[in-house]
Design an enzyme around this catalytic site. Sequence first.
Site, PDB file in Angstrom:
ATOM      1  N   HIS A  74       8.907   1.090  14.351  1.00 33.40           N
ATOM      2  CA  HIS A  74       9.598   2.292  13.869  1.00 33.40           C
ATOM      3  C   HIS A  74       9.453   3.408  14.889  1.00 33.40           C
ATOM      4  O   HIS A  74       8.353   3.685  15.353  1.00 33.40           O
ATOM      5  CB  HIS A  74       8.993   2.770  12.545  1.00 33.40           C
ATOM      6  CG  HIS A  74       9.436   1.963  11.363  1.00 33.40           C
ATOM      7  ND1 HIS A  74       9.057   2.247  10.084  1.00 33.40           N
ATOM      8  CD2 HIS A  74      10.256   0.880  11.282  1.00 33.40           C
ATOM      9  CE1 HIS A  74       9.603   1.368   9.251  1.00 33.40           C
ATOM     10  NE2 HIS A  74      10.324   0.518   9.956  1.00 33.40           N
ATOM     11  N   TYR A 203       8.820   9.658   3.043  1.00 32.01           N
ATOM     12  CA  TYR A 203       7.764  10.403   2.333  1.00 32.01           C
ATOM     13  C   TYR A 203       8.461  11.491   1.523  1.00 32.01           C
ATOM     14  O   TYR A 203       9.227  12.280   2.097  1.00 32.01           O
ATOM     15  CB  TYR A 203       6.825  11.085   3.332  1.00 32.01           C
ATOM     16  CG  TYR A 203       5.912  10.144   4.100  1.00 32.01           C
ATOM     17  CD1 TYR A 203       4.641   9.841   3.624  1.00 32.01           C
ATOM     18  CD2 TYR A 203       6.301   9.585   5.319  1.00 32.01           C
ATOM     19  CE1 TYR A 203       3.776   9.005   4.333  1.00 32.01           C
ATOM     20  CE2 TYR A 203       5.453   8.739   6.035  1.00 32.01           C
ATOM     21  CZ  TYR A 203       4.197   8.454   5.534  1.00 32.01           C
ATOM     22  OH  TYR A 203       3.355   7.628   6.231  1.00 32.01           O
ATOM     23  N   PRO A 295      -4.506   8.240   2.109  1.00 36.78           N
ATOM     24  CA  PRO A 295      -3.567   7.365   2.835  1.00 36.78           C
ATOM     25  C   PRO A 295      -2.329   8.064   3.395  1.00 36.78           C
ATOM     26  O   PRO A 295      -1.620   7.487   4.217  1.00 36.78           O
ATOM     27  CB  PRO A 295      -3.181   6.306   1.798  1.00 36.78           C
ATOM     28  CG  PRO A 295      -3.531   6.894   0.469  1.00 36.78           C
ATOM     29  CD  PRO A 295      -4.638   7.854   0.697  1.00 36.78           C
ATOM     30  N   LYS A 299      -3.847   6.632   8.384  1.00 36.97           N
ATOM     31  CA  LYS A 299      -4.821   6.705   9.484  1.00 36.97           C
ATOM     32  C   LYS A 299      -6.057   5.809   9.310  1.00 36.97           C
ATOM     33  O   LYS A 299      -6.790   5.572  10.278  1.00 36.97           O
ATOM     34  CB  LYS A 299      -5.307   8.158   9.652  1.00 36.97           C
ATOM     35  CG  LYS A 299      -4.250   9.103  10.144  1.00 36.97           C
ATOM     36  CD  LYS A 299      -4.071   8.983  11.645  1.00 36.97           C
ATOM     37  CE  LYS A 299      -2.757   9.535  12.115  1.00 36.97           C
ATOM     38  NZ  LYS A 299      -1.739   8.542  12.418  1.00 36.97           N
ATOM     39  N   TYR A 390       0.989  11.833  13.861  1.00 39.71           N
ATOM     40  CA  TYR A 390       1.405  10.682  13.055  1.00 39.71           C
ATOM     41  C   TYR A 390       1.358   9.380  13.867  1.00 39.71           C
ATOM     42  O   TYR A 390       0.896   8.355  13.368  1.00 39.71           O
ATOM     43  CB  TYR A 390       2.818  10.916  12.488  1.00 39.71           C
ATOM     44  CG  TYR A 390       3.219   9.855  11.489  1.00 39.71           C
ATOM     45  CD1 TYR A 390       2.838   9.956  10.152  1.00 39.71           C
ATOM     46  CD2 TYR A 390       3.943   8.725  11.881  1.00 39.71           C
ATOM     47  CE1 TYR A 390       3.167   8.973   9.232  1.00 39.71           C
ATOM     48  CE2 TYR A 390       4.273   7.735  10.972  1.00 39.71           C
ATOM     49  CZ  TYR A 390       3.890   7.863   9.648  1.00 39.71           C
ATOM     50  OH  TYR A 390       4.208   6.884   8.747  1.00 39.71           O
TER      51      TYR A 390
HETATM   52  P1  RFL Z   1     -12.953  -2.266   4.622  1.00 39.89           P
HETATM   53  O1  RFL Z   1     -11.544  -2.710   4.837  1.00 39.89           O
HETATM   54  O2  RFL Z   1     -13.295  -1.677   3.317  1.00 39.89           O
HETATM   55  O3  RFL Z   1     -13.883  -3.507   4.939  1.00 39.89           O
HETATM   56  C1  RFL Z   1     -15.262  -3.489   4.629  1.00 39.89           C
HETATM   57  C2  RFL Z   1     -15.711  -4.906   4.411  1.00 39.89           C
HETATM   58  O4  RFL Z   1     -17.115  -4.894   4.124  1.00 39.89           O
HETATM   59  C3  RFL Z   1     -17.368  -5.741   2.991  1.00 39.89           C
HETATM   60  N1  RFL Z   1     -18.606  -5.289   2.335  1.00 39.89           N
HETATM   61  C4  RFL Z   1     -19.806  -5.852   2.557  1.00 39.89           C
HETATM   62  N2  RFL Z   1     -20.187  -6.856   3.343  1.00 39.89           N
HETATM   63  C5  RFL Z   1     -21.493  -7.204   3.342  1.00 39.89           C
HETATM   64  N3  RFL Z   1     -22.410  -6.578   2.561  1.00 39.89           N
HETATM   65  C6  RFL Z   1     -22.082  -5.571   1.757  1.00 39.89           C
HETATM   66  N4  RFL Z   1     -22.980  -4.963   0.992  1.00 39.89           N
HETATM   67  C7  RFL Z   1     -20.724  -5.160   1.724  1.00 39.89           C
HETATM   68  N5  RFL Z   1     -20.045  -4.206   1.056  1.00 39.89           N
HETATM   69  C8  RFL Z   1     -18.767  -4.294   1.435  1.00 39.89           C
HETATM   70  C9  RFL Z   1     -16.119  -5.593   2.139  1.00 39.89           C
HETATM   71  O5  RFL Z   1     -15.955  -6.697   1.258  1.00 39.89           O
HETATM   72  C10 RFL Z   1     -15.037  -5.540   3.211  1.00 39.89           C
HETATM   73  O6  RFL Z   1     -14.541  -6.805   3.547  1.00 39.89           O
HETATM   74  O7  RFL Z   1     -13.389  -1.184   5.729  1.00 39.89           O
HETATM   75  P2  RFL Z   1     -12.989  -1.078   7.299  1.00 39.89           P
HETATM   76  O8  RFL Z   1     -13.181  -2.381   7.995  1.00 39.89           O
HETATM   77  O9  RFL Z   1     -13.677   0.139   7.777  1.00 39.89           O
HETATM   78  O10 RFL Z   1     -11.406  -0.836   7.285  1.00 39.89           O
HETATM   79  C11 RFL Z   1     -10.861   0.333   6.728  1.00 39.89           C
HETATM   80  C12 RFL Z   1      -9.437   0.089   6.218  1.00 39.89           C
HETATM   81  O11 RFL Z   1      -9.443  -1.071   5.403  1.00 39.89           O
HETATM   82  C13 RFL Z   1      -8.905   1.284   5.457  1.00 39.89           C
HETATM   83  O12 RFL Z   1      -9.214   2.482   6.139  1.00 39.89           O
HETATM   84  C14 RFL Z   1      -7.371   1.217   5.276  1.00 39.89           C
HETATM   85  O13 RFL Z   1      -7.010   0.185   4.426  1.00 39.89           O
HETATM   86  C15 RFL Z   1      -6.839   2.552   4.739  1.00 39.89           C
HETATM   87  N6  RFL Z   1      -5.403   2.513   4.483  1.00 39.89           N
HETATM   88  C16 RFL Z   1      -4.482   2.641   5.506  1.00 39.89           C
HETATM   89  N7  RFL Z   1      -4.914   2.717   6.790  1.00 39.89           N
HETATM   90  C17 RFL Z   1      -4.020   2.770   7.816  1.00 39.89           C
HETATM   91  O14 RFL Z   1      -4.428   2.862   8.976  1.00 39.89           O
HETATM   92  N8  RFL Z   1      -2.651   2.705   7.600  1.00 39.89           N
HETATM   93  C18 RFL Z   1      -2.143   2.630   6.329  1.00 39.89           C
HETATM   94  O15 RFL Z   1      -0.919   2.521   6.178  1.00 39.89           O
HETATM   95  C19 RFL Z   1      -3.071   2.635   5.228  1.00 39.89           C
HETATM   96  N9  RFL Z   1      -2.626   2.545   3.964  1.00 39.89           N
HETATM   97  C20 RFL Z   1      -4.941   2.400   3.162  1.00 39.89           C
HETATM   98  C21 RFL Z   1      -3.528   2.433   2.934  1.00 39.89           C
HETATM   99  C22 RFL Z   1      -5.820   2.249   2.087  1.00 39.89           C
HETATM  100  C23 RFL Z   1      -5.339   2.153   0.811  1.00 39.89           C
HETATM  101  N10 RFL Z   1      -6.287   1.977  -0.231  1.00 39.89           N
HETATM  102  C24 RFL Z   1      -6.135   1.078  -1.295  1.00 39.89           C
HETATM  103  C25 RFL Z   1      -7.619   2.528  -0.084  1.00 39.89           C
HETATM  104  C26 RFL Z   1      -3.033   2.352   1.658  1.00 39.89           C
HETATM  105  C27 RFL Z   1      -3.930   2.247   0.576  1.00 39.89           C
HETATM  106  C28 RFL Z   1      -3.322   2.219  -0.796  1.00 39.89           C
HETATM  107  C1  PHB Z   2       1.866   1.448   3.415  1.00 42.32           C
HETATM  108  O1  PHB Z   2       2.868   0.842   3.818  1.00 42.32           O
HETATM  109  O2  PHB Z   2       1.041   0.913   2.658  1.00 42.32           O
HETATM  110  C2  PHB Z   2       1.669   2.863   3.820  1.00 42.32           C
HETATM  111  C3  PHB Z   2       2.546   3.451   4.708  1.00 42.32           C
HETATM  112  C4  PHB Z   2       2.365   4.772   5.086  1.00 42.32           C
HETATM  113  C5  PHB Z   2       1.296   5.478   4.569  1.00 42.32           C
HETATM  114  C6  PHB Z   2       0.404   4.888   3.701  1.00 42.32           C
HETATM  115  C7  PHB Z   2       0.582   3.569   3.315  1.00 42.32           C
HETATM  116  O3  PHB Z   2       1.144   6.790   4.924  1.00 42.32           O
END
Ligand code: RFL
Ligand code: PHB
Length: 395
Positions: A74, A203, A295, A299, A390
Amino acid sequence: MTSRTQVAIIGAGPAGLFLAHLLHRAGVSALVIENRSRAYVEGRVRAGVLERTTVELMDKLGVGARMRREGIVHQATNIAVGERLFRVDFTEVSADALVMLYGQSEVMRDLGDAAVEREIPIVYEASEVALHDVDSDAPSVTFTHEGKVQRIACEYIAGCDGFHGVSRGTIPESVRTTFERVYPFGWLGVLADVPPCMHELVYANHERGFALASMRSPTRSRYYVQCSVEEKLEDWPDERFWDEVSLRLGSSVAPHITRGASFEKSIAPLRSMVCEPMRWGRLFLTGDAAHIVPPTGAKGLNLAVSDVIFLAEALVERYAGNGSGSTAGIDGYSARALARVWRAERFTWWFTSLMHRFPTMEGFDRRMQSAELEYLAESKAARAVFIENYIGLPL
Ligand code: RFL
Ligand code: PHB
């Protein structure tokens, strides 16, 4: 049983697996300890937008081939304000500005497959994970796996275990400071096998609340609406969701929305959080273990990636010359990572504040949002600031 590794990595999410691959590539030994199953980690529906640094790291690690085939590039995003829709073209800032739409679960699958091929050791389904003697020269990690207690003696520990992990809490409260803002709403997210409504993301700031149209592929869409964290999923049957998201995205987007049965629906709370410092003794926090961003702005995963790039550089520098390398990178890790973290915290806090309805908002606050959105729509300088953040600030 006691085994030995140079770096114990707690958590096999994006931070843990990117770090494991970076260290493997540099010849530093690491063991990943994860408390859930591989299927669970790969099945979590989360991030969708990858910054260039993340895309390039996938390539550098030799795990980017499927992303290059299936990911969607994109060069713009859209902002809807009531009935108005305007496009923010990233190429206004530079001709090659882009983000990649490629789901976190796909990233995890690619990293997981390559880890198997490269024989990077990962222990899944480890319970009772505990960190010991982190502030000494001989830290270790214990856990139970298949009924047996194991001890891993190591030189460094990377806490990559997300917001609910054990690593952050291992740092004594007297040493760490947590900065936090909890927002008075969440995002209700839906995944459905229907084509996206627009080529790019939308958005929306609507008087009924925020909405977002995103995607995972030409046949899979991801939509979100702002909701109260107290709401129950049962109160959101698909029809209600589609009606609400259509209303909030406005009448120029709504006719293009294809409705379909959702196969994932969840409510995520929104928070900003930073733990300082990100290092204590031989423990280094990375990703969601150290900080959370709302979110809005996508980031979270990208910040986890920049942390582990900095940490891998520091550890590789430390292990250079048969272990006689400099500790400067290690000593500078927390400050270097935090500088970038706070910039992303600022941007996601600003974008969240701009796009959502807050329960306490008064007429003045609404007018401020409108004025700021108007400025973004009309001013190239305002868009340049938005775009730079962004698409991802440089490392
Ligand atoms: P994670 O992904 O939470 O992974 C941590 C891992 O550690 C395990 N764990 C353990 N392992 C051993 N012993 C323990 N005691 C443990 N406790 C936990 C867990 O099971 C897991 O496997 O953290 P990490 O690696 O720092 O990654 C972070 C990302 O996953 C997170 O920041 C993103 O998903 C946030 N996020 C987004 N980030 C983006 O860059 N772009 C996006 O578009 C975006 N959209 C989002 C998002 C997060 C969302 N939610 C649900 C929070 C959209 C949503 C809705
Ligand atoms: C997503 O596709 O899950 C998504 C995209 C943009 C955002 C957050 C989540 O800012």
